[in-house]
Design a protein around this motif. Structure first.
Motif, PDB file in Angstrom:
ATOM      1  N   ASP A  79     -57.624  37.590 -23.707  1.00  0.00           N
ATOM      2  CA  ASP A  79     -57.628  37.181 -25.373  1.00  0.00           C
ATOM      3  C   ASP A  79     -56.019  37.067 -25.861  1.00  0.00           C
ATOM      4  O   ASP A  79     -56.025  36.975 -26.917  1.00  0.00           O
ATOM      5  N   LYS A  81     -53.942  34.910 -26.872  1.00  0.00           N
ATOM      6  CA  LYS A  81     -53.627  33.492 -27.294  1.00  0.00           C
ATOM      7  C   LYS A  81     -52.489  33.093 -27.598  1.00  0.00           C
ATOM      8  O   LYS A  81     -52.185  31.982 -27.536  1.00  0.00           O
ATOM      9  N   TYR A  94     -52.794  29.323 -23.586  1.00  0.00           N
ATOM     10  CA  TYR A  94     -54.033  30.104 -23.423  1.00  0.00           C
ATOM     11  C   TYR A  94     -55.312  29.102 -22.961  1.00  0.00           C
ATOM     12  O   TYR A  94     -56.003  29.374 -22.117  1.00  0.00           O
TER      13      TYR A  94
END
Length: 164
Positions: A79, A81, A94
């Motif tokens: 995760d 990003k 990402y």
């Protein structure tokens, strides 16, 4: 009739004036060095190439993993990003990837170029600059043109795998 032997000797003299064909393909003597060529193709004093970092891609000083926040560098859940990874020809985000296209400006620690983006089933082009900052510990990404981010983004270099 003394001119006939002289005329008969002319072809031999002409061949001698042309040099020795047996030396063809050999390097010229040291006294006949080639004139250096400038990076722009002109002749001159042989100044160092404009690109002192070598290559034509993204400068090596910008390669690596960079995070907008520290957690981007350490996340194991996928995760991150704000994580980007920069190599010689691309920047991986990402959910997208930017491939280097046409370089406008480049030196050892910065580049401004057109990048071709792909991601989430879409394709687009962006004029983008990457520059080293903070003594090499930071990377600044700036976009230009329609749809560009309004402000530059500052990334911090992620520790290498052995440093983490």
């Amino acid at each position: 009739m003394r001119s006939i032997p002289f005329l008969a000797a002319l072809p031999a003299l002409a061949l001698a004036a042309c040099g020795n064909p047996a030396n063809e393909g050999e390097a010229p003597p040291a006294s006949e060095e080639a004139m250096p060529v400038e990076p722009d193709g002109g002749i001159g004093d042989g100044a160092a190439p404009l690109d002192t970092a070598g290559g034509t891609g993204i400068p090596a000083a910008l390669h690596g993993r960079w995070g907008l926040v520290a957690a981007d560098c350490t996340s194991t859940r996928g995760d991150a990003k704000g994580l980007i990874e920069v190599d010689d020809r691309s920047v991986t985000f990402y959910e997208s990837r930017a491939t280097l296209d046409e370089v406008a400006e480049r030196d050892g620690d910065s580049i401004r170029a057109t990048f071709d983006f792909t991601g989430e089933g879409m394709e687009w082009t962006r004029d983008m600059a990457l520059a080293s900052a903070g003594g090499g510990a930071e990377l600044v990404r700036t976009e230009y043109g329609e749809g560009a981010m309004p402000e530059p983004l500052r990334y911090t270099q992620c520790p290498s795998e052995g440093d983490a």
